[in-house]
Scaffold this motif. Structure first.
Motif, PDB file in Angstrom:
ATOM      1  N   PRO A  33      20.370 -25.727 -22.787  1.00  0.00           N
ATOM      2  CA  PRO A  33      20.248 -24.418 -23.438  1.00  0.00           C
ATOM      3  C   PRO A  33      19.214 -23.552 -22.716  1.00  0.00           C
ATOM      4  CG  PRO A  33      19.234 -26.139 -24.779  1.00  0.00           C
ATOM      5  CD  PRO A  33      19.916 -26.816 -23.630  1.00  0.00           C
ATOM      6  N   ILE A  34      19.446 -22.249 -22.757  1.00  0.00           N
ATOM      7  CA  ILE A  34      18.530 -21.313 -22.121  1.00  0.00           C
ATOM      8  C   ILE A  34      17.361 -21.066 -23.056  1.00  0.00           C
ATOM      9  CG2 ILE A  34      18.294 -18.952 -21.270  1.00  0.00           C
ATOM     10  CD1 ILE A  34      21.292 -19.099 -20.531  1.00  0.00           C
ATOM     11  N   ASP A  35      16.159 -21.245 -22.567  1.00  0.00           N
ATOM     12  CA  ASP A  35      14.939 -21.046 -23.359  1.00  0.00           C
ATOM     13  C   ASP A  35      14.579 -19.563 -23.347  1.00  0.00           C
ATOM     14  OD1 ASP A  35      12.394 -20.933 -24.434  1.00  0.00           O
ATOM     15  OD2 ASP A  35      11.641 -22.654 -23.321  1.00  0.00           O
ATOM     16  N   PRO A  36      14.658 -18.865 -24.509  1.00  0.00           N
ATOM     17  CA  PRO A  36      14.341 -17.439 -24.529  1.00  0.00           C
ATOM     18  C   PRO A  36      12.900 -17.144 -24.127  1.00  0.00           C
ATOM     19  CG  PRO A  36      14.615 -18.258 -26.767  1.00  0.00           C
ATOM     20  CD  PRO A  36      15.006 -19.367 -25.829  1.00  0.00           C
ATOM     21  N   ALA A  41       9.366 -14.369 -20.719  1.00  0.00           N
ATOM     22  CA  ALA A  41       8.153 -14.439 -19.892  1.00  0.00           C
ATOM     23  C   ALA A  41       8.473 -14.010 -18.464  1.00  0.00           C
ATOM     24  CB  ALA A  41       7.569 -15.850 -19.909  1.00  0.00           C
ATOM     25  N   GLY A  42       9.636 -14.401 -17.973  1.00  0.00           N
ATOM     26  CA  GLY A  42      10.043 -14.001 -16.626  1.00  0.00           C
ATOM     27  C   GLY A  42      10.118 -12.491 -16.481  1.00  0.00           C
ATOM     28  N   PHE A  43      10.663 -11.824 -17.503  1.00  0.00           N
ATOM     29  CA  PHE A  43      10.711 -10.364 -17.471  1.00  0.00           C
ATOM     30  C   PHE A  43       9.303  -9.765 -17.558  1.00  0.00           C
ATOM     31  CE2 PHE A  43      15.193 -10.664 -19.307  1.00  0.00           C
ATOM     32  CZ  PHE A  43      15.799 -10.361 -18.103  1.00  0.00           C
ATOM     33  N   LEU A  44       8.472 -10.297 -18.476  1.00  0.00           N
ATOM     34  CA  LEU A  44       7.125  -9.747 -18.659  1.00  0.00           C
ATOM     35  C   LEU A  44       6.312  -9.791 -17.372  1.00  0.00           C
ATOM     36  CD1 LEU A  44       6.014 -11.191 -22.127  1.00  0.00           C
ATOM     37  CD2 LEU A  44       6.575  -8.817 -21.596  1.00  0.00           C
ATOM     38  N   ILE A  45       6.406 -10.897 -16.656  1.00  0.00           N
ATOM     39  CA  ILE A  45       5.565 -11.065 -15.467  1.00  0.00           C
ATOM     40  C   ILE A  45       6.242 -10.576 -14.186  1.00  0.00           C
ATOM     41  CG2 ILE A  45       4.332 -12.990 -16.513  1.00  0.00           C
ATOM     42  CD1 ILE A  45       5.889 -14.888 -14.684  1.00  0.00           C
ATOM     43  N   SER A  46       7.382  -9.896 -14.335  1.00  0.00           N
ATOM     44  CA  SER A  46       8.169  -9.508 -13.158  1.00  0.00           C
ATOM     45  C   SER A  46       7.566  -8.364 -12.353  1.00  0.00           C
ATOM     46  CB  SER A  46       9.593  -9.146 -13.573  1.00  0.00           C
ATOM     47  OG  SER A  46       9.607  -7.961 -14.348  1.00  0.00           O
ATOM     48  N   GLY A  47       6.614  -7.653 -12.904  1.00  0.00           N
ATOM     49  CA  GLY A  47       6.028  -6.546 -12.154  1.00  0.00           C
ATOM     50  C   GLY A  47       5.182  -5.660 -13.047  1.00  0.00           C
ATOM     51  N   GLY A  75       1.318 -15.062 -16.004  1.00  0.00           N
ATOM     52  CA  GLY A  75       1.382 -16.304 -16.755  1.00  0.00           C
ATOM     53  C   GLY A  75       2.756 -16.917 -16.748  1.00  0.00           C
ATOM     54  N   SER A  76       3.086 -17.571 -17.873  1.00  0.00           N
ATOM     55  CA  SER A  76       4.351 -18.292 -18.015  1.00  0.00           C
ATOM     56  C   SER A  76       4.755 -18.258 -19.485  1.00  0.00           C
ATOM     57  CB  SER A  76       4.177 -19.745 -17.564  1.00  0.00           C
ATOM     58  OG  SER A  76       3.331 -20.429 -18.479  1.00  0.00           O
ATOM     59  N   LYS A  77       5.743 -19.054 -19.843  1.00  0.00           N
ATOM     60  CA  LYS A  77       6.184 -19.084 -21.238  1.00  0.00           C
ATOM     61  C   LYS A  77       5.071 -19.565 -22.173  1.00  0.00           C
ATOM     62  CE  LYS A  77       8.085 -23.617 -22.022  1.00  0.00           C
ATOM     63  NZ  LYS A  77       9.008 -24.240 -22.913  1.00  0.00           N
ATOM     64  N   ASP A  78       4.061 -20.189 -21.630  1.00  0.00           N
ATOM     65  CA  ASP A  78       2.940 -20.672 -22.433  1.00  0.00           C
ATOM     66  C   ASP A  78       1.839 -19.627 -22.605  1.00  0.00           C
ATOM     67  OD1 ASP A  78       4.137 -23.212 -22.748  1.00  0.00           O
ATOM     68  OD2 ASP A  78       3.458 -23.759 -20.741  1.00  0.00           O
ATOM     69  N   GLY A  79       2.061 -18.424 -22.052  1.00  0.00           N
ATOM     70  CA  GLY A  79       1.079 -17.344 -22.180  1.00  0.00           C
ATOM     71  C   GLY A  79       0.380 -17.076 -20.867  1.00  0.00           C
ATOM     72  N   SER A 101      -8.208  -5.479 -20.512  1.00  0.00           N
ATOM     73  CA  SER A 101      -7.650  -6.786 -20.162  1.00  0.00           C
ATOM     74  C   SER A 101      -7.785  -7.725 -21.349  1.00  0.00           C
ATOM     75  CB  SER A 101      -8.349  -7.376 -18.939  1.00  0.00           C
ATOM     76  OG  SER A 101      -9.715  -7.601 -19.227  1.00  0.00           O
ATOM     77  N   GLY A 102      -7.059  -8.807 -21.268  1.00  0.00           N
ATOM     78  CA  GLY A 102      -7.106  -9.808 -22.330  1.00  0.00           C
ATOM     79  C   GLY A 102      -6.102 -10.907 -22.052  1.00  0.00           C
ATOM     80  N   THR A 103      -5.754 -11.644 -23.093  1.00  0.00           N
ATOM     81  CA  THR A 103      -4.800 -12.739 -22.957  1.00  0.00           C
ATOM     82  C   THR A 103      -3.632 -12.515 -23.907  1.00  0.00           C
ATOM     83  OG1 THR A 103      -5.930 -14.085 -24.619  1.00  0.00           O
ATOM     84  CG2 THR A 103      -6.587 -14.400 -22.300  1.00  0.00           C
ATOM     85  N   TRP A 104      -2.541 -13.216 -23.641  1.00  0.00           N
ATOM     86  CA  TRP A 104      -1.361 -13.129 -24.497  1.00  0.00           C
ATOM     87  C   TRP A 104      -0.695 -14.488 -24.611  1.00  0.00           C
ATOM     88  CZ3 TRP A 104       3.521 -14.487 -22.845  1.00  0.00           C
ATOM     89  CH2 TRP A 104       3.684 -14.633 -21.475  1.00  0.00           C
ATOM     90  N   THR A 105      -0.022 -14.701 -25.721  1.00  0.00           N
ATOM     91  CA  THR A 105       0.840 -15.860 -25.941  1.00  0.00           C
ATOM     92  C   THR A 105       1.997 -15.397 -26.818  1.00  0.00           C
ATOM     93  OG1 THR A 105      -0.409 -16.540 -27.901  1.00  0.00           O
ATOM     94  CG2 THR A 105      -0.979 -17.623 -25.823  1.00  0.00           C
ATOM     95  N   PHE A 106       3.100 -16.104 -26.740  1.00  0.00           N
ATOM     96  CA  PHE A 106       4.178 -15.836 -27.682  1.00  0.00           C
ATOM     97  C   PHE A 106       3.749 -16.362 -29.042  1.00  0.00           C
ATOM     98  CE2 PHE A 106       6.867 -15.877 -23.779  1.00  0.00           C
ATOM     99  CZ  PHE A 106       7.385 -14.599 -23.911  1.00  0.00           C
TER     100      PHE A 106
END
Length: 167
Positions: A33-36, A41-47, A75-79, A101-106
Motif C-alpha cells: 500500500p502507498i503510505d500517504p 512528505a515528499g511533496f512538502l520537501i520537494s522545494g 525532513g521525511s515522513k517522520d517530520g 524557523s521551527g520543526t514539524w511533524t504529521f
C-alpha cells in the motif's frame, strides 16, 4: 487426412503454448500500500514554496503584505524542520503568524497525513496546520492564530489564516 491432422496438431500446440504463456509466474502478492505520509512528505520537501495568496483571520486577502514570502520544509515522513524568510519583512508582527524557523511533524492521529504540528516558539504553543492540498506544483495550508500569540498592536492577526503556495 494426414495433412489435416498436422494442421490440427500444430494449432492445438500453439493454443496450448499461448494458454501456458498467459498464466504468468509468481508475483501473485499484492502491491504494497502507498503510505500517504511518505507521499505528502515528499511533496512538502520537494522545494521552496513561494506564497501565491494569503487570506487573514478576518477573511481579507492580504497577499501584498506577504509578497516574496517563502517556506522550506526539510525532513521525511517522520517530520523535520522548516524555515521561512519572514524575518526579512518590515512588518515584525508577521512573525506571530509564521516563525522564522521551527520543526514539524504529521499529527499522529491523522492517518492521511493532512495535518502538521508546527513548533516555532509561538506564544500560544504548538500550532496545528491543516493541509487542504499538496501536489508537485502547490501547497495550501490553513491554521488558527490564537489571541495568545498576539500582543499590543498585533491584536488584529488572531483568527484563521489560509496560505496558497506554488513550488
Amino acid at each position: 487426412m494426414n495433412k489435416f491432422l498436422n494442421y490440427f496438431t500444430t494449432a492445438a500446440l500453439i493454443l496450448a503454448l499461448a494458454i501456458f504463456a498467459s498464466c504468468g509466474g509468481g508475483g501473485d502478492e499484492p502491491d504494497a500500500p502507498i503510505d500517504p505520509c511518505v507521499v505528502n512528505a515528499g511533496f512538502l520537501i520537494s522545494g521552496t514554496a513561494t506564497v501565491k495568496k494569503v487570506t487573514n483571520g478576518n477573511g481579507t486577502i492580504v497577499t501584498p503584505d506577504w509578497t516574496g514570502f517563502t517556506l522550506d520544509f526539510n525532513g521525511s515522513k517522520d517530520g523535520g524542520d522548516y524555515s521561512t524568510n519572514v524575518g526579512t519583512f518590515d512588518d515584525t508582527s508577521l512573525t506571530n503568524i509564521w516563525a522564522a524557523s521551527g520543526t514539524w511533524t504529521f499529527v499522529s492521529t491523522d492517518t492521511n497525513c493532512k495535518s502538521l504540528t508546527v513548533k516555532g516558539g509561538f506564544n500560544g504553543g504548538d500550532r496545528t496546520v491543516a493541509i487542504s492540498a499538496v501536489t508537485a506544483s502547490g501547497l495550501n495550508l490553513s491554521f488558527n492564530v490564537p489571541e495568545a500569540d498576539t500582543n499590543g498592536r498585533t491584536m488584529g492577526i488572531a483568527g484563521d489564516w489560509f496560505f496558497e503556495f506554488n513550488f
